[in-house]
Each structure stands twice: as structure tokens, then as C-alpha cells.
Scaffold this active site. Sequence first.
Site, PDB file in Angstrom:
ATOM      1  N   ALA A  45       0.986  -1.154  -0.016  1.00 47.96           N
ATOM      2  CA  ALA A  45      -0.021   0.154   0.033  1.00 47.96           C
ATOM      3  C   ALA A  45       0.928   1.204   0.124  1.00 47.96           C
ATOM      4  CB  ALA A  45      -0.712   0.023   1.298  1.00 47.96           C
TER       5      ALA A  45
ATOM      6  N   CYS B 111       2.599   1.292 -18.311  1.00 51.85           N
ATOM      7  CA  CYS B 111       1.887   0.131 -18.466  1.00 51.85           C
ATOM      8  C   CYS B 111       0.499   0.212 -17.604  1.00 51.85           C
ATOM      9  CB  CYS B 111       2.590  -1.075 -18.263  1.00 51.85           C
ATOM     10  SG  CYS B 111       3.916  -1.322 -19.454  1.00 51.85           S
TER      11      CYS B 111
HETATM   12  C1  UDX Z   1       4.080  -3.922 -15.250  1.00 54.99           C
HETATM   13  C2  UDX Z   1       3.831  -5.457 -14.868  1.00 54.99           C
HETATM   14  O1  UDX Z   1       4.378  -5.825 -13.743  1.00 54.99           O
HETATM   15  C3  UDX Z   1       4.593  -6.257 -16.070  1.00 54.99           C
HETATM   16  O2  UDX Z   1       4.359  -7.507 -15.986  1.00 54.99           O
HETATM   17  C4  UDX Z   1       4.080  -5.563 -17.403  1.00 54.99           C
HETATM   18  O3  UDX Z   1       4.981  -6.199 -18.412  1.00 54.99           O
HETATM   19  C5  UDX Z   1       4.264  -4.200 -17.607  1.00 54.99           C
HETATM   20  O4  UDX Z   1       3.510  -3.383 -16.494  1.00 54.99           O
HETATM   21  P1  UDX Z   1       6.241  -2.165 -14.405  1.00 54.99           P
HETATM   22  O5  UDX Z   1       5.299  -0.922 -15.276  1.00 54.99           O
HETATM   23  O6  UDX Z   1       7.597  -2.276 -14.989  1.00 54.99           O
HETATM   24  O7  UDX Z   1       5.524  -3.580 -14.955  1.00 54.99           O
HETATM   25  O8  UDX Z   1       5.935  -1.921 -13.056  1.00 54.99           O
HETATM   26  P2  UDX Z   1       5.473  -2.879 -11.853  1.00 54.99           P
HETATM   27  O9  UDX Z   1       6.626  -3.473 -10.948  1.00 54.99           O
HETATM   28  O10 UDX Z   1       4.394  -3.647 -12.094  1.00 54.99           O
HETATM   29  O11 UDX Z   1       4.822  -1.519 -10.974  1.00 54.99           O
HETATM   30  C6  UDX Z   1       3.801  -0.857 -11.410  1.00 54.99           C
HETATM   31  C7  UDX Z   1       3.549   0.308 -10.319  1.00 54.99           C
HETATM   32  O12 UDX Z   1       2.888  -0.381  -9.322  1.00 54.99           O
HETATM   33  C8  UDX Z   1       4.887   1.188  -9.529  1.00 54.99           C
HETATM   34  O13 UDX Z   1       4.558   2.566  -9.526  1.00 54.99           O
HETATM   35  C9  UDX Z   1       4.854   0.260  -8.294  1.00 54.99           C
HETATM   36  O14 UDX Z   1       5.440   1.347  -7.530  1.00 54.99           O
HETATM   37  C10 UDX Z   1       3.440   0.243  -7.879  1.00 54.99           C
HETATM   38  N1  UDX Z   1       3.251  -0.987  -7.099  1.00 54.99           N
HETATM   39  C11 UDX Z   1       3.723  -2.190  -7.077  1.00 54.99           C
HETATM   40  C12 UDX Z   1       2.566  -0.803  -5.772  1.00 54.99           C
HETATM   41  O15 UDX Z   1       2.169   0.603  -5.613  1.00 54.99           O
HETATM   42  N2  UDX Z   1       2.533  -1.648  -4.734  1.00 54.99           N
HETATM   43  C13 UDX Z   1       2.816  -3.019  -5.129  1.00 54.99           C
HETATM   44  O16 UDX Z   1       2.773  -3.673  -4.203  1.00 54.99           O
HETATM   45  C14 UDX Z   1       3.525  -3.022  -6.169  1.00 54.99           C
END
Ligand code: UDX
Length: 449
Positions: free
Chosen positions: A267, A275
Site C-alpha cells: 500500500a 503500462c
Molecule cells: C508492469 C507489469 O508488472 C509487467 O508485467 C508488465 O509487462 C508491464 O507493467 P512495470 O510497469 O515495470 O510492470 O511495474 P510494476 O513493477 O508492475 O509496478 C507498477 C507500479 O505499481 C509502480 O508504480 C509500483 O510502485 C506500484 N506498486 C507495485 C505498488 O504501488 N504496490 C505494489 O505492491 C507493487
Amino acid sequence: MRLSVIGCGYLGAVHAAAMASIGHDVVGIDVDERKIETLSKGEAPFFEPGLQEILTEGIESGRLRFTTDMAAASGSKVHFVGVGTPQQKDGYAADLTYVNAAIDGLLPYLSPGDIVAGKSTVPVGTAAELAPRVEATGATLVWNPEFLREGWAVKDTIDPDRLVVGVSSHFARSTTGAEATTGDGEVNPADVLREVYHPAVAKGTPFIVTDLATSELVKVAANAFLATKISFINAMAEIAEVTGADVTQLADALGHDERIGRRFLGAGIGFGGGCLPKDIRAFSARAEELGRGESVAFLREVDAINLRRRDRAVDLVVNAFGGSVFKKNVTVLGAAFKPHSDDIRDSPALDVAVRLHGLGAWVTITDPAALENAQRLHPQLNYVPDRDEAIRGADALILVTEWDEYRRELSPEHASTLATGRVVVDGRNGLDAAAWRAAGWTYYGMGRP
Ligand code: UDX
């Protein structure tokens, strides 16, 4: 195998270099001359751990080159298309301009038997629409979605957790995994892709052959699920905030249930990047077009919860100063949408910084990788590369990107020697609240008492 990769952004540049690193002969093609010039010199155009090494190695070995000339695709067995599908300027749907341009540009250079493998994230139904154009040249279109995470892109490309290949229906029927040809002796494109990804296939990585629509859906469904999981825990954080519960302990307790799992239950200020936000919006738009808007109506809530958390982080800073941050020195730790990336596309971190600036705070931003990109987009803010310099004189700190430099390596005692005030807002629930409080700081987390 000779391969071409059309589009050399996050996806394409990594894919091209990774394919060369596993032994293929690869040409990367992009319309952006500057990007091609940078890549041709073996320089990574963006921050991605491990990319620099495989780029240099590929170029030095002669197996990897980059050009703006689409004619260089001629002679490749497989042509990967990894161009961007951004959100449309005036709506939620995906903009397919670049996909269409890449396919049209490629058509004159295709030979019978070639395979065009779409990797871009597209609305379900796109591949079936593109297929006749590709098939008219004697080539075959498959869809091979990419699941790479920024920061782990090289690993995710060479050693993915699964490979998905969507093929048109007559191939889909013939593919059982063992068969290399259809009944009429035609080579099955899925088997050519097996050869492309030989190291992953050899180690038993699940290789799913399906129809075109399913392959397109796998990608958007995966991102929709991940976004939903993050917004779920952020919704729980909102409940925790009015009940005195602690969302991080809640997430730990939930995560022990194997069916739920702890990952992506972080959170905080929510998801951003190139993406998840645009993909859930494009999915909603596509579902509407298909007359099934209600099936994914929850994604609108997922989006709304996510955006509310940015407001919450801003409110925590404002309330810490009794309702106004006017002329307060606020140091924002982070600009990238997540650690190990210099990507600021739809970055919640930067959004929070911009809003605080808009409320009259004197905002200083620091980030180990994303400052240049952030400065280009928001030149009005103050950027300080050195973490300690950025903290010096601050009335409040707000952690918005959980880089180790801030989360693990910044002790509250050290911060106390630099900052003037003692307010810390933990927008990623990444700090040790007890340690910061013990050092005299007023600590505010997201969904934590
Ligand atoms: C994502 C997908 O994970 C990946 O499989 C796809 O191909 C492209 O989109 P990415 O955009 O690189 O990848 O980031 P990701 O690690 O998924 O994190 C996305 C966002 O969610 C970030 O801003 C991160 O800070 C946030 N996040 C992630 C949270 O706020 N809480 C979490 O528990 C996990």
C-alpha cells in the site's frame, strides 16, 4: 536465427539486445534517429540494470545492430513488433498509430515463410485485424506478449516466467507442442518461436500456444489483475485510516494465505508507469466497444482508488503543517514511478511533488536515476541529485519512490543532522516507523496509525 525488432523503446531495445545475447543475429529498427545513434554506440538510452552490458557485448560481437532503415528487416526469419501503444490524447483507448505504421512499413520487406511476432500490448482483436495484411505477403502473424517489468527487463526477457504465443486458428488446432508442422507440411510458427527462445524453453519455462485473442488478453488481464491487487490493498489502507488499523500488518497477514500472496500488496501512493494505468484504461475502452463494459467496470474503481492515494499523500504533508504548506521546504525522495527505473511516465511520485509545488511549497526533488527526465517535464521544480544536499534545510521529507538509498540507507539520525523540521511522510510504507519516531520524527504512513 536472423531476427528484426521494430521499435526500440523499453520493450524493443531490451528485446533486441537480449535476443543477441542468446546467440541470434539481430537488427533493431526505429524511426527515432537519436535513439538509433545512441544504441548503435552501445549506449543504453534509458536506465535498465544489465542492459548496458548486453548492448555492448552484442555490438562488439557483430550480432546486434541498429538502424532507421526498415529495409534492414529483409532476410530476417522473425520480425518482432514492439512499438508503443500509448493512451489516446482524447480518450481512454489505446492509440494504435505506431503499430499500424510499423506493420505497413514492414510489409514490403516480408518474404513468404517469415513470421511477424507482435509484442506490443494491444486491444483484444487487433491481431486478427492485422493478420490479412501480413498474410497477403505469404508471412504469418503471431502475437507474443511481453510481461517484462522495468528494472528487471533483461532477466524477464531472457528468463521469463512464461512464454505465450497466439497463432491464427488453423495453427492453434495443430499445435500440441510435439508437432512441428501442420497437416499440409507448413511449419508451425509457434515452433519457430520455441527455437527463438531456446534457453528458456530448454529449462522448461511454460510455453503456452493459444489463439490470437487469448494471447492479447493474457497481457491486459495480467496487468488488470496486478493493478486490482494494488488498489485492493490501497482501499484497505483507506479503511485502516479511519479505524486505526495498520495496512502493512494486514498485508503481511493476508499474504500468508498462499492463494492471496504478499506480492503486490504494497500500500502507498499507488501504481504508475507506462503500462498499468494506460492498460487498464485501454481495457475498459475496448470492453465498452465490445458491448461488455460492465464486465470490467471495476477497473474504473481500481483507477479511482489509485489516484485518491496521491491526494492522501499530499494531504498528509499539508495537515502536518496545520493546513498549509505555503513556503515550507519539502524534500521529495524519488521521482521515478518505481525504484530501479528512470521512467517518470505517469509517476505518482512526480505527481505528488507537482501538487505540493502547486500548493506553494518549496519543493526539492532528488532521485538516483530519474532527475534528468523529471526536469525535462517539470522544469519549474528544484532538482538536487545529491540526497543529503536535497535534505539539508527541509521542513518535511516525503518518500515517494522506495529506492534503497532512502528506504534502507538513510538513517533517521543522519537525516536529523540535515533537515530543519522533523516531519516524515512515508508514501511507500518503506521506512522503519519505530526507528524514525525514536529519533524524534513525526512519522506518517499510508494506512498506518
Ligand atoms: C508492469 C507489469 O508488472 C509487467 O508485467 C508488465 O509487462 C508491464 O507493467 P512495470 O510497469 O515495470 O510492470 O511495474 P510494476 O513493477 O508492475 O509496478 C507498477 C507500479 O505499481 C509502480 O508504480 C509500483 O510502485 C506500484 N506498486 C507495485 C505498488 O504501488 N504496490 C505494489 O505492491 C507493487
